[in-house]
Scaffold this motif. Structure first.
Motif, short mmCIF file in Angstrom:
data_model
loop_
_atom_site.label_atom_id
_atom_site.label_comp_id
_atom_site.label_asym_id
_atom_site.label_seq_id
_atom_site.Cartn_x
_atom_site.Cartn_y
_atom_site.Cartn_z
N ASN A 1 54.98 -47.52 -11.12
CA ASN A 1 54.81 -46.18 -10.55
C ASN A 1 54.77 -45.08 -11.60
O ASN A 1 53.98 -44.15 -11.49
CB ASN A 1 55.93 -45.89 -9.55
CG ASN A 1 55.50 -46.15 -8.13
OD1 ASN A 1 54.33 -46.39 -7.87
ND2 ASN A 1 56.45 -46.09 -7.23
N TRP B 1 51.67 -42.50 -12.07
CA TRP B 1 51.79 -41.04 -11.93
C TRP B 1 51.47 -40.32 -13.24
O TRP B 1 50.95 -39.20 -13.23
CB TRP B 1 53.15 -40.65 -11.36
CG TRP B 1 53.18 -40.93 -9.89
CD1 TRP B 1 53.85 -41.93 -9.26
CD2 TRP B 1 52.46 -40.22 -8.88
NE1 TRP B 1 53.59 -41.88 -7.91
CE2 TRP B 1 52.75 -40.85 -7.65
CE3 TRP B 1 51.61 -39.13 -8.88
CZ2 TRP B 1 52.21 -40.40 -6.43
CZ3 TRP B 1 51.07 -38.68 -7.67
CH2 TRP B 1 51.38 -39.32 -6.47
N SER C 1 48.58 -37.58 -13.30
CA SER C 1 48.82 -36.22 -13.80
C SER C 1 47.83 -35.88 -14.91
O SER C 1 47.33 -34.75 -14.98
CB SER C 1 50.26 -36.04 -14.26
OG SER C 1 50.54 -36.83 -15.40
N LEU D 1 53.37 -32.65 -12.02
CA LEU D 1 53.20 -34.11 -11.87
C LEU D 1 53.55 -34.83 -13.16
O LEU D 1 54.18 -35.89 -13.14
CB LEU D 1 51.77 -34.45 -11.45
CG LEU D 1 51.39 -34.22 -10.01
CD1 LEU D 1 49.91 -34.58 -9.79
CD2 LEU D 1 52.27 -35.01 -9.06
N SER E 1 56.47 -37.54 -13.63
CA SER E 1 56.18 -38.90 -14.08
C SER E 1 57.04 -39.30 -15.27
O SER E 1 57.28 -40.48 -15.50
CB SER E 1 54.70 -39.05 -14.43
OG SER E 1 54.37 -38.41 -15.63
N GLN F 1 58.73 -40.14 -6.40
CA GLN F 1 57.56 -40.64 -5.68
C GLN F 1 57.12 -39.68 -4.58
O GLN F 1 55.96 -39.26 -4.54
CB GLN F 1 57.88 -42.02 -5.09
CG GLN F 1 56.76 -42.63 -4.28
CD GLN F 1 55.68 -43.27 -5.11
OE1 GLN F 1 55.79 -43.42 -6.32
NE2 GLN F 1 54.60 -43.63 -4.47
N SER G 1 55.96 -36.23 -5.79
CA SER G 1 54.67 -36.38 -6.46
C SER G 1 53.53 -36.51 -5.46
O SER G 1 52.46 -35.92 -5.65
CB SER G 1 54.68 -37.61 -7.38
OG SER G 1 55.62 -37.44 -8.42
#
Length: 124
Positions: A3, A7, A11, A55, A59, A67, A70
Motif C-alpha cells: 500500500n 500511494w 501521489s 498524498l 504515503s 489508507q 488517502s
C-alpha cells in the motif's frame, strides 16, 4: 505491491500531472480561455498540487493509518480538480455541480487525518 508503495506512486503521478496540466494551462490556454475560466482552471491546479503533497506525506508517514484519508484525498482531486479542468475548458456547467462533492471529499480526508492523529497514543 504494498500500500505505501502504491500511494507513493499515486501521489507522484498526481503531482506530475498537476505540473503538466498547470503548464499546459499557463502556456496553451492563456489565449483561449477567458480570464474567469483561466482562474477556475488555476484553482483546480492549485488544489491538485496541494493535495498531491498531502498524498505524498500520507504515503511516507508511519504514525497513522492513512489508507482511508488517502482515498478521500484522491477522490477530492479527481472530483474537484478534474471537474474544474473540464468545466473551464468546455463550458459544460454540469461539471460545476461535481466540484463541491470533491471539496467534501477533501474535507473528509482532512477530518480522517485529524481522527487518526487523535488516536495516536502518547509516547508514540
Amino acid at each position: 505491491m504494498n500500500n505505501k508503495k502504491l500511494w507513493l506512486i499515486i501521489s507522484a503521478v498526481s503531482g506530475f500531472t498537476a505540473v503538466a496540466i498547470g503548464a499546459f494551462g499557463a502556456h496553451g490556454l492563456r489565449e483561449k480561455l477567458s480570464t474567469e475560466m483561466l482562474e477556475v482552471y488555476k484553482t483546480g491546479v492549485l488544489y491538485q498540487l496541494i493535495h498531491s503533497v498531502v498524498l505524498l506525506a500520507l504515503s511516507l508517514n508511519t504514525m497513522i493509518k492513512a489508507q482511508l484519508p488517502s482515498i478521500f484525498i484522491l477522490l477530492g482531486i479527481i472530483l474537484f480538480s478534474f471537474s474544474l479542468y473540464i468545466y473551464s475548458t468546455s463550458g459544460i456547467s454540469f461539471f460545476v455541480m461535481i466540484t463541491p462533492i470533491g471539496g467534501v471529499c477533501f474535507l473528509i480526508g482532512w477530518l480522517l487525518i485529524i481522527y487518526e492523529a487523535i488516536k495516536i497514543k502518547s509516547g508514540d
